[in-house]
Design a protein around this motif. Structure first.
Motif, PDB file in Angstrom:
ATOM      1  N   ARG A 237     -10.779   6.539   0.835  1.00 18.08           N
ATOM      2  CA  ARG A 237     -10.380   5.182   1.199  1.00 18.08           C
ATOM      3  C   ARG A 237     -11.350   4.614   2.231  1.00 18.08           C
ATOM      4  O   ARG A 237     -11.839   5.320   3.116  1.00 18.08           O
TER       5      ARG A 237
ATOM      6  N   ARG B  48      -2.063   5.191  -6.279  1.00 22.35           N
ATOM      7  CA  ARG B  48      -3.144   6.037  -5.782  1.00 22.35           C
ATOM      8  C   ARG B  48      -2.616   7.119  -4.832  1.00 22.35           C
ATOM      9  O   ARG B  48      -3.200   8.191  -4.721  1.00 22.35           O
ATOM     10  N   LYS B  49      -1.519   6.824  -4.137  1.00 20.84           N
ATOM     11  CA  LYS B  49      -0.971   7.776  -3.169  1.00 20.84           C
ATOM     12  C   LYS B  49      -0.502   9.063  -3.842  1.00 20.84           C
ATOM     13  O   LYS B  49      -0.331  10.094  -3.173  1.00 20.84           O
TER      14      LYS B  49
ATOM     15  N   GLU C 182       0.816  -1.211   0.000  1.00 21.58           N
ATOM     16  CA  GLU C 182       0.000   0.000   0.000  1.00 21.58           C
ATOM     17  C   GLU C 182       0.850   1.262   0.000  1.00 21.58           C
ATOM     18  O   GLU C 182       0.425   2.312  -0.486  1.00 21.58           O
ATOM     19  N   ASN C 183       2.061   1.161   0.548  1.00 20.58           N
ATOM     20  CA  ASN C 183       2.929   2.334   0.613  1.00 20.58           C
ATOM     21  C   ASN C 183       3.433   2.773  -0.749  1.00 20.58           C
ATOM     22  O   ASN C 183       3.857   3.915  -0.922  1.00 20.58           O
TER      23      ASN C 183
ATOM     24  N   GLU D 136      -5.056   8.593  -1.387  1.00 23.38           N
ATOM     25  CA  GLU D 136      -4.537   7.558  -0.489  1.00 23.38           C
ATOM     26  C   GLU D 136      -4.438   6.230  -1.227  1.00 23.38           C
ATOM     27  O   GLU D 136      -5.208   5.954  -2.143  1.00 23.38           O
ATOM     28  N   GLY D 137      -3.486   5.398  -0.813  1.00 26.53           N
ATOM     29  CA  GLY D 137      -3.332   4.095  -1.432  1.00 26.53           C
ATOM     30  C   GLY D 137      -4.561   3.223  -1.235  1.00 26.53           C
ATOM     31  O   GLY D 137      -5.335   3.402  -0.285  1.00 26.53           O
TER      32      GLY D 137
END
Length: 704
Positions: free
Chosen positions: A638, A258-259, A253-254, A263-264
């Motif tokens: 999210r 999307r980040k 996710e990091n 947000e991821g």
């Protein structure tokens, strides 16, 4: 003149015919009648997938002994059995293969050329280097469709090939015709044991995930309502999705694209949702396993690495046996990680799913004490996988660290609900900043204690997950950052307090160097219990022979068993290692990854005698896949997991802190996925939710 010329030609022809007739009688070789019988069994596709120019040539090769009865890639097992009967042989299991498209398309895979005169992918690639900017992207002219003799491929509306696996006969023509490698032929074994390669279409999340899960595909399957397909995709690389979906720190996710815009994607939440779907249904999705191969493999340790290795070995057809020194399978997942994070019923379901595949277990058997490498070899095990974990917590190494009331984190967590049921009125001091330390703090508070943690770093430098730190603070934990104990105070042999000091980095602004003790900052805190949670080390006492000599080469950095980083093969050729006994303290998903990587190596070792290493293995994030900006149209908040109230958390061990989300919530979160490829992505992801009040337009969709 003309008549004489005709006569000469006639005589020459007559002579040649006579010579050929004589030669045919001299050189004639009577065809083995079995060739015709074998050819009659073959489907007559003449696809060339077997490597011979047609079915007739394949039949001749079978009869001559140059090809096995299973030579035909189009034929099924029954056909191979009939051919074997003609040849008086036994048919061997042949793993079916299918074509697979690895290209996902997307707005970034833009056109470089628009030459109308070329309608073949191969010609386009030859003349212009391909049509898409991505070197492994689908060119989209449908050459694979044209060469398929079985109508098993069609082009989707997006111009990408879609394979009908029921119609595919694995002739390989589509893969041969594809100039970029976007179409590949794969089998169950090759998919389960595949290691990421630099010429794969890898989204950043797939590169960062230790288990190399195909995140893009399972998220899209969830979005389409194909829960069974999503689960099977996850289980291609992760046999423990219920557990991983709860405790994984989600490094994937990091790095989620999307980040860049908001947000991821909540990848691990979606994985948990898919796995929960199966468990709540009460029925396990059937997992394909190849027939038993006769190759026996011993697995030492029933934790996540050992279970994963057993799972993959059994699915590809081998016969693993797990040896576990405790009375239950599961390692730290069962009995050490608290129930409010990972319920026992979840671990039991996951473990049973693996055992149901035909994995044998022998509990109460300790390696080095009850069974040795020599014993395993005598019993017929061809390979051994060691995954005994890292259970040893080092002592604090300060005054009175052996006093009564001083114990290690693993012993405390294992004793919760057994030895430790009520700590009301007590003060518990925990030393460390790991996830284990946060588990101890949260458990002590639930038992009624006041919990203080001496953390030797600032918060962002802690090894504990951000969520675990936050949840510890929420229920009242006192986390004292940049502190370290310098001595314990004891009365009558029992601990009663801790003296500690402040710490400082050599470079406070960047938090680098040190941290070192700060003079004149000595403090004291009363304590009824002191729990060490600084680290977990490999207990090598059982990894030595009778004379105390190490059985294996030891890695000086990790303290674990040294091995080839790709194959996990030790200095003893038939012994492989994985999990924390190899890496030292690590995250659970890394143990899962090691189990699969070891299973791959063991498979090659027992079937071929050697373990190949991929030439183009992806070991670091591919630079061109990291984008600095994107044109994405919609911003979607999210998903937030439902949480048990803080007050409830202070008193319960049985109820999970994080609850399940609904299908519609999961589907909306899945729509946030940009369906990334190596460099491409779907700029309009989430368009179906534009009417929702919380969805905003953030940019004009475009192509770079």
């Amino acid at each position: 003149m003309v008549a004489s010329s005709i006569l000469v030609l006639f005589l020459l022809g007559l002579t040649a015919a006579a010579i050929l007739a004589v030669a045919s009688r001299i050189l004639y070789v009577k065809e083995d009648p079995r060739v015709a019988r074998v050819e009659a069994c073959l489907p007559g596709a003449n696809c060339g997938g077997c490597g011979y120019p047609g079915c007739s040539a394949a039949a001749a090769a079978v009869v001559s002994g140059d090809a096995p009865p299973e030579v035909c890639v189009v034929a099924n097992l029954e056909t191979s059995a009939r051919i074997a009967g003609i040849m008086g042989a036994e048919v061997q299991f042949k793993e079916p293969k299918v074509a697979t498209n690895i290209c996902s398309g997307g707005s970034r895979a833009n056109l470089l050329f628009d030459y109308k005169g070329v309608e073949d992918c191969r010609a386009e690639a030859l003349l212009y280097g391909g049509e898409k900017s991505c070197g492994i992207g689908c060119i989209g002219l449908g050459t694979c469709v044209k060469v398929c003799s079985f109508n098993a491929i069609r082009l989707s509306d997006a111009g990408l090939p879609v394979v009908d696996w029921n119609a595919c006969r694995s002739c390989g023509k589509c893969a041969e015709a594809c100039p970029t490698g976007a179409i590949r032929i794969s089998s169950v074994t090759s998919v389960l044991l595949h290691l990421n390669q630099t010429d794969d279409c890898l989204a950043p999340c797939m590169q960062k995930c230790p288990a190399q899960i195909n995140v893009r595909r399972y998220v899209q399957q969830l979005k389409q309502g194909d829960m069974r397909g999503a689960l099977l995709t996850i289980k291609e690389h992760n046999p423990l999705p219920l557990i991983v979906g709860r405790v994984c720190p989600a490094p994937c996710e990091n790095i989620c694209r999307r980040k860049i815009v908001d947000e991821g994607v909540a990848i691990h939440t979606l994985q948990r949702y898919v796995a929960d779907w199966e468990m709540h249904s009460g029925t396990r999705v059937v997992l394909h396993c190849n027939p038993p191969s006769g190759h026996k493999v011993a697995i030492i340790g029933g934790g996540p690495a050992g279970l994963s290795c057993a799972y993959f070995l059994r699915r590809v057809g081998h016969e693993p046996v797990i040896f576990e020194k405790r009375q239950h399978i599961g390692g730290m997942m069962r009995g050490v990680i608290p129930e409010y994070r990972l319920p026992k019923k979840v671990v039991d379901w996951e473990v049973q799913t693996i055992l149901n595949l035909g994995v044998e277990t022998r509990t109460g058997v300790a390696f080095g004490r009850d069974v040795t490498l020599a014993d395993l070899e005598k019993e017929g095990f061809e390979a051994v996988f060691i995954a005994t974990g890292a259970w040893k917590v080092p002592p604090l190494g300060i005054e009175n660290d052996n006093a009564e009331g001083v114990l290690d984190a693993i012993s405390f967590l294992y004793g919760v609900g057994r030895e430790y049921t009520d700590l009301r009125g007590k003060t518990v001091v925990v030393v460390g900043g790991s996830n284990t330390a946060m588990d101890v703090v949260r458990s002590a508070i639930r038992l009624g204690a006041t919990a203080i943690a001496l953390v030797p770093s600032i918060q962002r430098k802690m090894s504990a997950n951000k969520e675990e730190i936050q949840r510890a603070v929420e229920i009242g934990a006192d986390l004292r950052y940049m502190t370290a104990p310098i001595g314990l105070v004891a009365e009558d042999g029992a601990v009663c307090g801790v003296t500690y000091c402040d710490l400082a980095y050599d470079d406070p602004e960047k938090a680098k160097g040190g941290p070192n003790p700060v003079a004149g900052t000595k403090s004291f805190v009363a304590a009824d219990m002191v729990i060490a949670a600084t680290d977990r080390l490999v207990d090598d006492s059982l990894l030595r022979d009778a004379d105390g000599k190490p059985l294996f080469k030891i890695d000086k950095k990790t303290g674990g068993i040294s091995a080839n980083p790709t194959t996990l093969q030790t200095d003893i050729p038939n012994v492989f290692v994985g999990g924390e006994v190899h890496t030292g303290r690590n995250i659970l998903i890394q143990a899962v990854s090691d189990g699969r990587r070891a299973a791959r190596s063991i498979h090659f070792y027992v079937t071929q005698g050697t373990v190949p290493e991929p030439d183009n293995q992806q070991v670091q994030v591919i630079p061109e896949s990291i984008l600095k900006d994107m044109h994405v149209t919609y911003s979607i908040p999210r998903v937030q997991e439902p949480l048990v109230s803080v007050e409830e958390r202070k008193h319960t061990f049985k109820e999970e802190v994080a609850g399940s989300i609904t299908y519609e919530t999961a589907r909306k979160e899945a729509s946030r996925c940009l369906r990334c490829g190596l460099t491409c992505y779907d700029a309009d992801a989430g368009a179906e939710y534009t009417r929702d009040a919380d969805v905003k337009v953030i940019a004009e969709a475009g192509r770079e």
